[in-house]
Write a protein that holds these residues in place. Structure first.
Motif, PDB file in Angstrom:
ATOM      1  N   ARG A  29      -3.094   9.863 -12.274  1.00 53.09           N
ATOM      2  CA  ARG A  29      -3.317   8.392 -12.106  1.00 53.09           C
ATOM      3  C   ARG A  29      -4.221   8.200 -10.970  1.00 53.09           C
ATOM      4  O   ARG A  29      -3.742   8.374  -9.719  1.00 53.09           O
ATOM      5  CB  ARG A  29      -1.963   7.797 -12.251  1.00 53.09           C
ATOM      6  CG  ARG A  29      -2.392   6.309 -12.459  1.00 53.09           C
ATOM      7  CD  ARG A  29      -0.952   5.471 -12.199  1.00 53.09           C
ATOM      8  NE  ARG A  29      -1.351   4.060 -11.825  1.00 53.09           N
ATOM      9  CZ  ARG A  29      -1.167   3.217 -12.614  1.00 53.09           C
ATOM     10  NH1 ARG A  29      -0.983   3.430 -13.895  1.00 53.09           N
ATOM     11  NH2 ARG A  29      -1.398   2.030 -12.273  1.00 53.09           N
ATOM     12  N   ILE A  30      -5.347   7.722 -11.164  1.00 52.47           N
ATOM     13  CA  ILE A  30      -6.236   7.231 -10.159  1.00 52.47           C
ATOM     14  C   ILE A  30      -6.574   5.915 -10.105  1.00 52.47           C
ATOM     15  O   ILE A  30      -7.188   5.384 -11.089  1.00 52.47           O
ATOM     16  CB  ILE A  30      -7.601   8.268 -10.069  1.00 52.47           C
ATOM     17  CG1 ILE A  30      -7.364   9.700 -10.087  1.00 52.47           C
ATOM     18  CG2 ILE A  30      -8.356   7.573  -8.815  1.00 52.47           C
ATOM     19  CD1 ILE A  30      -8.623  10.665 -10.047  1.00 52.47           C
ATOM     20  N   GLU A  31      -6.093   5.080  -9.136  1.00 52.51           N
ATOM     21  CA  GLU A  31      -6.661   3.657  -9.236  1.00 52.51           C
ATOM     22  C   GLU A  31      -7.840   3.428  -8.482  1.00 52.51           C
ATOM     23  O   GLU A  31      -8.188   3.921  -7.431  1.00 52.51           O
ATOM     24  CB  GLU A  31      -5.375   2.853  -8.352  1.00 52.51           C
ATOM     25  CG  GLU A  31      -3.956   2.964  -9.343  1.00 52.51           C
ATOM     26  CD  GLU A  31      -2.968   1.718  -8.510  1.00 52.51           C
ATOM     27  OE1 GLU A  31      -3.443   1.177  -7.434  1.00 52.51           O
ATOM     28  OE2 GLU A  31      -1.861   1.875  -9.180  1.00 52.51           O
ATOM     29  N   ALA A  32      -8.754   2.701  -9.098  1.00 55.25           N
ATOM     30  CA  ALA A  32      -9.865   2.345  -8.631  1.00 55.25           C
ATOM     31  C   ALA A  32      -9.931   0.973  -8.150  1.00 55.25           C
ATOM     32  O   ALA A  32      -9.686   0.044  -8.891  1.00 55.25           O
ATOM     33  CB  ALA A  32     -11.095   2.712  -9.676  1.00 55.25           C
ATOM     34  N   SER A  33     -10.439   0.662  -7.036  1.00 60.66           N
ATOM     35  CA  SER A  33     -10.439  -0.809  -6.833  1.00 60.66           C
ATOM     36  C   SER A  33     -11.751  -0.825  -5.829  1.00 60.66           C
ATOM     37  O   SER A  33     -12.388   0.238  -5.384  1.00 60.66           O
ATOM     38  CB  SER A  33      -9.377  -1.363  -5.794  1.00 60.66           C
ATOM     39  OG  SER A  33      -9.594  -0.923  -4.297  1.00 60.66           O
ATOM     40  N   PHE A  37     -10.762   4.853  -4.165  1.00 56.21           N
ATOM     41  CA  PHE A  37     -10.052   5.395  -5.164  1.00 56.21           C
ATOM     42  C   PHE A  37      -8.607   5.770  -4.453  1.00 56.21           C
ATOM     43  O   PHE A  37      -8.740   6.242  -3.393  1.00 56.21           O
ATOM     44  CB  PHE A  37     -10.568   6.938  -5.790  1.00 56.21           C
ATOM     45  CG  PHE A  37     -11.939   6.641  -6.353  1.00 56.21           C
ATOM     46  CD1 PHE A  37     -11.539   6.078  -7.851  1.00 56.21           C
ATOM     47  CD2 PHE A  37     -12.920   7.108  -6.128  1.00 56.21           C
ATOM     48  CE1 PHE A  37     -12.626   6.053  -8.616  1.00 56.21           C
ATOM     49  CE2 PHE A  37     -14.109   6.819  -6.963  1.00 56.21           C
ATOM     50  CZ  PHE A  37     -13.976   6.348  -8.234  1.00 56.21           C
ATOM     51  N   THR A  38      -7.687   5.346  -5.095  1.00 58.86           N
ATOM     52  CA  THR A  38      -6.270   5.933  -4.515  1.00 58.86           C
ATOM     53  C   THR A  38      -5.755   7.118  -5.770  1.00 58.86           C
ATOM     54  O   THR A  38      -5.244   6.413  -6.755  1.00 58.86           O
ATOM     55  CB  THR A  38      -5.503   4.781  -4.358  1.00 58.86           C
ATOM     56  OG1 THR A  38      -6.257   4.047  -3.489  1.00 58.86           O
ATOM     57  CG2 THR A  38      -4.062   5.140  -3.475  1.00 58.86           C
ATOM     58  N   PRO A  39      -5.369   8.306  -5.580  1.00 57.10           N
ATOM     59  CA  PRO A  39      -5.620   8.893  -4.242  1.00 57.10           C
ATOM     60  C   PRO A  39      -7.290   9.321  -4.200  1.00 57.10           C
ATOM     61  O   PRO A  39      -7.736   9.560  -5.448  1.00 57.10           O
ATOM     62  CB  PRO A  39      -4.810  10.299  -4.475  1.00 57.10           C
ATOM     63  CG  PRO A  39      -4.568  10.346  -6.065  1.00 57.10           C
ATOM     64  CD  PRO A  39      -4.548   8.925  -6.641  1.00 57.10           C
ATOM     65  N   VAL A  52      -7.161  12.769 -16.302  1.00 59.05           N
ATOM     66  CA  VAL A  52      -7.517  11.696 -15.287  1.00 59.05           C
ATOM     67  C   VAL A  52      -7.108  10.372 -16.009  1.00 59.05           C
ATOM     68  O   VAL A  52      -7.689  10.096 -17.104  1.00 59.05           O
ATOM     69  CB  VAL A  52      -8.573  11.951 -14.741  1.00 59.05           C
ATOM     70  CG1 VAL A  52      -9.022  10.606 -13.706  1.00 59.05           C
ATOM     71  CG2 VAL A  52      -8.606  13.097 -13.845  1.00 59.05           C
ATOM     72  N   GLU A  53      -6.152   9.669 -15.561  1.00 62.78           N
ATOM     73  CA  GLU A  53      -5.969   8.309 -16.176  1.00 62.78           C
ATOM     74  C   GLU A  53      -6.817   7.250 -15.187  1.00 62.78           C
ATOM     75  O   GLU A  53      -6.161   7.178 -13.969  1.00 62.78           O
ATOM     76  CB  GLU A  53      -4.258   8.046 -16.301  1.00 62.78           C
ATOM     77  CG  GLU A  53      -4.298   6.510 -16.633  1.00 62.78           C
ATOM     78  CD  GLU A  53      -2.643   6.330 -16.998  1.00 62.78           C
ATOM     79  OE1 GLU A  53      -2.011   6.706 -16.188  1.00 62.78           O
ATOM     80  OE2 GLU A  53      -2.502   5.145 -17.648  1.00 62.78           O
ATOM     81  N   LEU A  54      -7.612   6.514 -15.257  1.00 65.49           N
ATOM     82  CA  LEU A  54      -8.309   5.749 -14.563  1.00 65.49           C
ATOM     83  C   LEU A  54      -7.970   4.325 -14.528  1.00 65.49           C
ATOM     84  O   LEU A  54      -8.139   3.798 -15.737  1.00 65.49           O
ATOM     85  CB  LEU A  54      -9.791   5.972 -14.512  1.00 65.49           C
ATOM     86  CG  LEU A  54     -10.891   5.046 -13.460  1.00 65.49           C
ATOM     87  CD1 LEU A  54     -10.520   5.552 -12.258  1.00 65.49           C
ATOM     88  CD2 LEU A  54     -12.500   5.052 -14.184  1.00 65.49           C
TER      89      LEU A  54
END
Ligand code: CU
Length: 139
Positions: A29-33, A37-39, A52-54
């Protein structure tokens, strides 16, 4: 000296642990803000089937993966997934593919496709060579 050579050979041909050699299903799981990106760095084993879950946490973000030429776009609140087989070893950059704000050019991350076993081997051999280099001085 022959001892170092033998040890180097031993490390080079030692069988890899099964866990690092067997391809597995990986979900990341990649968080985009707007701040990144995290991580920002992910590591998988060669041959892994990676999903990849964006997740876009503020505005629309995209993820373009260099080397593989894959991309995915996610709207806020609507995660998007991208599945691929990590069949190319190496380190690849991924970056945001949607102009999302002033920090957009800095929205980058790294995907490493490589086995931990190989890394361990390289480190062990380097350590042995270093030890061999100082050996004559010690005697
Ligand atoms: Cu962007």
């Amino acid at each position: 000296m022959w001892l170092v050579a033998a040890a180097t050979l031993g490390i080079a041909v030692a069988p890899l642990p099964l866990s690092s050699a067997r391809p597995t299903e990986r979900r990341v799981r990649i968080e985009a803000s707007m701040s990144g990106f995290t991580p920002a760095a992910i590591t998988v084993n060669p041959g892994d089937r990676v999903t990849v879950e964006l997740v876009a946490t503020d505005v629309v973000h995209g993820l373009y993966l260099d080397g593989y030429g894959l991309s995915v776009t996610a709207d806020p609140g609507q995660p998007a997934t991208l599945t691929f087989v990590a069949d190319r070893p190496g380190t690849f950059r991924f970056r945001c593919s949607v102009t999302c704000g002033p920090l957009h050019p800095f929205l980058v991350g790294k995907l490493r496709v490589g086995s931990k076993g190989l890394l361990w081997r390289a480190a062990a051999i380097a350590a042995l060579i270093a030890a061999a280099a100082v050996w004559p001085v010690r005697r």
